[in-house]
Design a protein around this motif. Structure first.
Motif, PDB file in Angstrom:
ATOM      1  N   VAL A  97       0.854  -1.184   0.000  1.00 17.11           N
ATOM      2  CA  VAL A  97       0.000   0.000   0.000  1.00 17.11           C
ATOM      3  C   VAL A  97       0.893   1.238   0.000  1.00 17.11           C
ATOM      4  O   VAL A  97       2.001   1.219   0.538  1.00 17.11           O
ATOM      5  N   GLY A  98       0.394   2.291  -0.616  1.00 19.56           N
ATOM      6  CA  GLY A  98       1.073   3.572  -0.513  1.00 19.56           C
ATOM      7  C   GLY A  98       1.853   3.973  -1.729  1.00 19.56           C
ATOM      8  O   GLY A  98       2.284   5.110  -1.860  1.00 19.56           O
ATOM      9  N   GLN A  99       2.053   3.042  -2.659  1.00 20.26           N
ATOM     10  CA  GLN A  99       2.803   3.367  -3.857  1.00 20.26           C
ATOM     11  C   GLN A  99       1.919   3.393  -5.095  1.00 20.26           C
ATOM     12  O   GLN A  99       2.413   3.517  -6.217  1.00 20.26           O
ATOM     13  N   GLY A 100       0.618   3.257  -4.866  1.00 17.38           N
ATOM     14  CA  GLY A 100      -0.323   3.312  -5.973  1.00 17.38           C
ATOM     15  C   GLY A 100       0.019   2.339  -7.069  1.00 17.38           C
ATOM     16  O   GLY A 100       0.356   1.182  -6.814  1.00 17.38           O
ATOM     17  N   VAL A 101      -0.013   2.803  -8.281  1.00 20.07           N
ATOM     18  CA  VAL A 101       0.176   1.924  -9.428  1.00 20.07           C
ATOM     19  C   VAL A 101       1.633   1.481  -9.538  1.00 20.07           C
ATOM     20  O   VAL A 101       1.952   0.535 -10.249  1.00 20.07           O
ATOM     21  N   ASN A 102       2.513   2.121  -8.828  1.00 20.82           N
ATOM     22  CA  ASN A 102       3.915   1.739  -8.890  1.00 20.82           C
ATOM     23  C   ASN A 102       4.231   0.524  -8.035  1.00 20.82           C
ATOM     24  O   ASN A 102       5.359   0.040  -8.044  1.00 20.82           O
ATOM     25  N   SER A 103       3.265   0.067  -7.299  1.00 19.33           N
ATOM     26  CA  SER A 103       3.476  -1.136  -6.500  1.00 19.33           C
ATOM     27  C   SER A 103       3.002  -2.325  -7.304  1.00 19.33           C
ATOM     28  O   SER A 103       1.805  -2.508  -7.499  1.00 19.33           O
ATOM     29  N   PRO A 104       3.916  -3.141  -7.811  1.00 16.21           N
ATOM     30  CA  PRO A 104       3.490  -4.224  -8.698  1.00 16.21           C
ATOM     31  C   PRO A 104       2.730  -5.308  -7.947  1.00 16.21           C
ATOM     32  O   PRO A 104       2.951  -5.543  -6.755  1.00 16.21           O
ATOM     33  N   LEU A 105       1.845  -5.964  -8.656  1.00 13.07           N
ATOM     34  CA  LEU A 105       1.131  -7.102  -8.101  1.00 13.07           C
ATOM     35  C   LEU A 105       2.019  -8.338  -8.181  1.00 13.07           C
ATOM     36  O   LEU A 105       2.620  -8.609  -9.210  1.00 13.07           O
ATOM     37  N   HIS A 106       2.070  -9.081  -7.089  1.00 14.42           N
ATOM     38  CA  HIS A 106       2.765 -10.362  -7.057  1.00 14.42           C
ATOM     39  C   HIS A 106       1.696 -11.438  -6.983  1.00 14.42           C
ATOM     40  O   HIS A 106       0.904 -11.455  -6.035  1.00 14.42           O
ATOM     41  N   PHE A 107       1.686 -12.308  -7.976  1.00 14.11           N
ATOM     42  CA  PHE A 107       0.656 -13.323  -8.045  1.00 14.11           C
ATOM     43  C   PHE A 107       1.152 -14.649  -7.497  1.00 14.11           C
ATOM     44  O   PHE A 107       2.324 -15.011  -7.640  1.00 14.11           O
ATOM     45  N   GLY A 108       0.198 -15.381  -6.904  1.00 13.63           N
ATOM     46  CA  GLY A 108       0.471 -16.760  -6.544  1.00 13.63           C
ATOM     47  C   GLY A 108       0.290 -17.673  -7.749  1.00 13.63           C
ATOM     48  O   GLY A 108      -0.090 -17.222  -8.830  1.00 13.63           O
ATOM     49  N   ASN A 109       0.561 -18.963  -7.540  1.00 16.41           N
ATOM     50  CA  ASN A 109       0.451 -19.921  -8.635  1.00 16.41           C
ATOM     51  C   ASN A 109      -0.987 -20.323  -8.945  1.00 16.41           C
ATOM     52  O   ASN A 109      -1.242 -20.995  -9.939  1.00 16.41           O
TER      53      ASN A 109
ATOM     54  N   LEU B  33      -0.956   0.160 -18.773  1.00 17.36           N
ATOM     55  CA  LEU B  33      -0.973  -1.069 -19.568  1.00 17.36           C
ATOM     56  C   LEU B  33       0.098  -2.032 -19.090  1.00 17.36           C
ATOM     57  O   LEU B  33       1.202  -1.605 -18.721  1.00 17.36           O
ATOM     58  N   PHE B  34      -0.229  -3.294 -19.129  1.00 18.00           N
ATOM     59  CA  PHE B  34       0.668  -4.328 -18.594  1.00 18.00           C
ATOM     60  C   PHE B  34       0.650  -5.557 -19.511  1.00 18.00           C
ATOM     61  O   PHE B  34      -0.343  -5.847 -20.167  1.00 18.00           O
ATOM     62  N   TRP B  35       1.749  -6.273 -19.487  1.00 17.51           N
ATOM     63  CA  TRP B  35       1.813  -7.625 -20.025  1.00 17.51           C
ATOM     64  C   TRP B  35       2.324  -8.558 -18.929  1.00 17.51           C
ATOM     65  O   TRP B  35       3.343  -8.276 -18.274  1.00 17.51           O
ATOM     66  N   TYR B  36       1.584  -9.662 -18.755  1.00 20.82           N
ATOM     67  CA  TYR B  36       1.974 -10.705 -17.806  1.00 20.82           C
ATOM     68  C   TYR B  36       2.193 -12.003 -18.568  1.00 20.82           C
ATOM     69  O   TYR B  36       1.588 -12.237 -19.614  1.00 20.82           O
ATOM     70  N   VAL B  37       3.013 -12.876 -18.001  1.00 16.36           N
ATOM     71  CA  VAL B  37       3.238 -14.189 -18.569  1.00 16.36           C
ATOM     72  C   VAL B  37       2.981 -15.237 -17.502  1.00 16.36           C
ATOM     73  O   VAL B  37       3.300 -15.030 -16.315  1.00 16.36           O
ATOM     74  N   SER B  39       3.852 -19.143 -17.047  1.00 21.23           N
ATOM     75  CA  SER B  39       4.465 -20.390 -17.476  1.00 21.23           C
ATOM     76  C   SER B  39       3.745 -21.537 -16.795  1.00 21.23           C
ATOM     77  O   SER B  39       3.111 -21.354 -15.758  1.00 21.23           O
ATOM     78  N   PRO B  40       3.834 -22.731 -17.355  1.00 24.51           N
ATOM     79  CA  PRO B  40       3.123 -23.878 -16.779  1.00 24.51           C
ATOM     80  C   PRO B  40       3.447 -24.077 -15.302  1.00 24.51           C
ATOM     81  O   PRO B  40       4.609 -24.119 -14.907  1.00 24.51           O
ATOM     82  N   GLY B  41       2.395 -24.179 -14.495  1.00 27.15           N
ATOM     83  CA  GLY B  41       2.568 -24.415 -13.070  1.00 27.15           C
ATOM     84  C   GLY B  41       3.023 -23.215 -12.274  1.00 27.15           C
ATOM     85  O   GLY B  41       3.305 -23.322 -11.080  1.00 27.15           O
ATOM     86  N   GLN B  42       3.084 -22.074 -12.925  1.00 23.90           N
ATOM     87  CA  GLN B  42       3.565 -20.867 -12.247  1.00 23.90           C
ATOM     88  C   GLN B  42       2.462 -19.822 -12.134  1.00 23.90           C
ATOM     89  O   GLN B  42       1.410 -19.935 -12.763  1.00 23.90           O
ATOM     90  N   GLY B  43       2.729 -18.826 -11.332  1.00 25.08           N
ATOM     91  CA  GLY B  43       1.811 -17.706 -11.252  1.00 25.08           C
ATOM     92  C   GLY B  43       2.066 -16.718 -12.368  1.00 25.08           C
ATOM     93  O   GLY B  43       2.911 -16.920 -13.237  1.00 25.08           O
ATOM     94  N   LEU B  44       1.331 -15.638 -12.338  1.00 26.14           N
ATOM     95  CA  LEU B  44       1.499 -14.581 -13.332  1.00 26.14           C
ATOM     96  C   LEU B  44       2.720 -13.737 -12.980  1.00 26.14           C
ATOM     97  O   LEU B  44       2.867 -13.300 -11.834  1.00 26.14           O
ATOM     98  N   GLN B  45       3.551 -13.516 -13.979  1.00 26.04           N
ATOM     99  CA  GLN B  45       4.748 -12.708 -13.769  1.00 26.04           C
ATOM    100  C   GLN B  45       4.672 -11.473 -14.654  1.00 26.04           C
ATOM    101  O   GLN B  45       4.362 -11.562 -15.853  1.00 26.04           O
ATOM    102  N   LEU B  46       4.966 -10.320 -14.090  1.00 24.35           N
ATOM    103  CA  LEU B  46       4.927  -9.079 -14.850  1.00 24.35           C
ATOM    104  C   LEU B  46       6.112  -9.009 -15.807  1.00 24.35           C
ATOM    105  O   LEU B  46       7.267  -9.110 -15.397  1.00 24.35           O
TER     106      LEU B  46
END
Lengths: 116, 118
Positions: A97-109, B33-37, B39-46
């Motif tokens: 929080v706090g960096q707005g759009v500059n804070s990238p999303l980290h996704f799980g699997n 605008l963003f592009w994510y990838v 890979s098999p078995g992985q999460g989304l990577q920027l």
């Protein structure tokens, strides 16, 4: 740094049963999001937590879905009762929080849910 | 409401060939605008993102994308594809009003599955 962790990785349940998905965000990330991808479709936003508060739950499909984030750490997404159309991959993401759009999303699997 | 179109569901290229994945968006102003990838078995990577400034942005793994306002496009390119690039690629947009609570509520396209032939 540990990434976003989701459990289970796969779940197969019968229609009418209950399933609970869990997401552990990166430590210190107060933003937590749930997204879902139904087969062949786009990834869709479900909801957004800031700490333990629901900031935006406009994407939740119906009241069979309940998300919680007690204590502002991990989050759970419960589907009760599950329907066939709930099948898909459920992604969790976190960010600072706090960096707005500059804070990238980290996704799980993701958790692949199959309702039969 | 914003939307994203990725017209190619599947693309197959030979290793070493160039690649361009298409993305068109619909939004009333200039979005993020963003592009994510994935890979098999992985999460989304920027892979990369565009916020403002230079319309050609560089990302990780040798990818680049060009924002073209007149065409509402943000196509992803790579001059020479490697077998390890086989994955699913997602274009996403964030409306400039979408910063509720300091967060990111993304709208994704349906994805493009890339296959690389050796």
């Amino acid at each position: 740094e540990a990434g976003v962790t989701q459990f289970p990785s796969h779940s197969v349940i019968e229609k009418g049963q209950t399933v609970t998905l869990r997401c552990d965000p990166i430590s210190g990330h107060d933003n937590l999001y749930w997204y879902r991808r139904v087969m062949g479709k786009e990834i869709k936003f479900l909801l957004h937590f800031v700490k333990e508060s629901k900031q935006d739950e406009s994407g939740m499909p119906n009241n069979r879905f309940l998300a919680e984030r007690t204590g502002g750490t991990y989050s759970t997404l419960k589907v009760q009762p599950a329907e066939l159309e709930d099948s898909g991959v459920y992604f969790c993401a976190s960010s600072q929080v706090g960096q707005g759009v500059n804070s990238p999303l980290h996704f799980g699997n993701g958790t692949r849910l199959t309702v039969t | 409401a914003q939307s994203v179109t990725q017209p190619d569901i599947h693309i197959t290229v030979s290793e070493g060939a160039s690649l361009e994945l298409r993305c068109n968006y619909s939004y009333g102003a200039t979005p993020y605008l963003f592009w994510y990838v994935q890979s098999p078995g992985q999460g989304l990577q920027l892979l990369l993102k565009y916020f403002s400034g230079d319309t050609l942005v560089q990302g990780i793994k040798g990818f680049e994308a060009e924002f073209k306002r007149s065409q509402s496009s943000f196509n992803l390119r790579k001059p020479s594809v490697h077998w390890s690039d086989a994955a699913e690629y997602f274009c996403a947009v964030l409306g400039r009003g979408g910063l509720t609570g300091g967060g990111n509520k993304l709208t994704f396209g349906t994805g493009t599955q890339l296959k690389v032939e050796l």
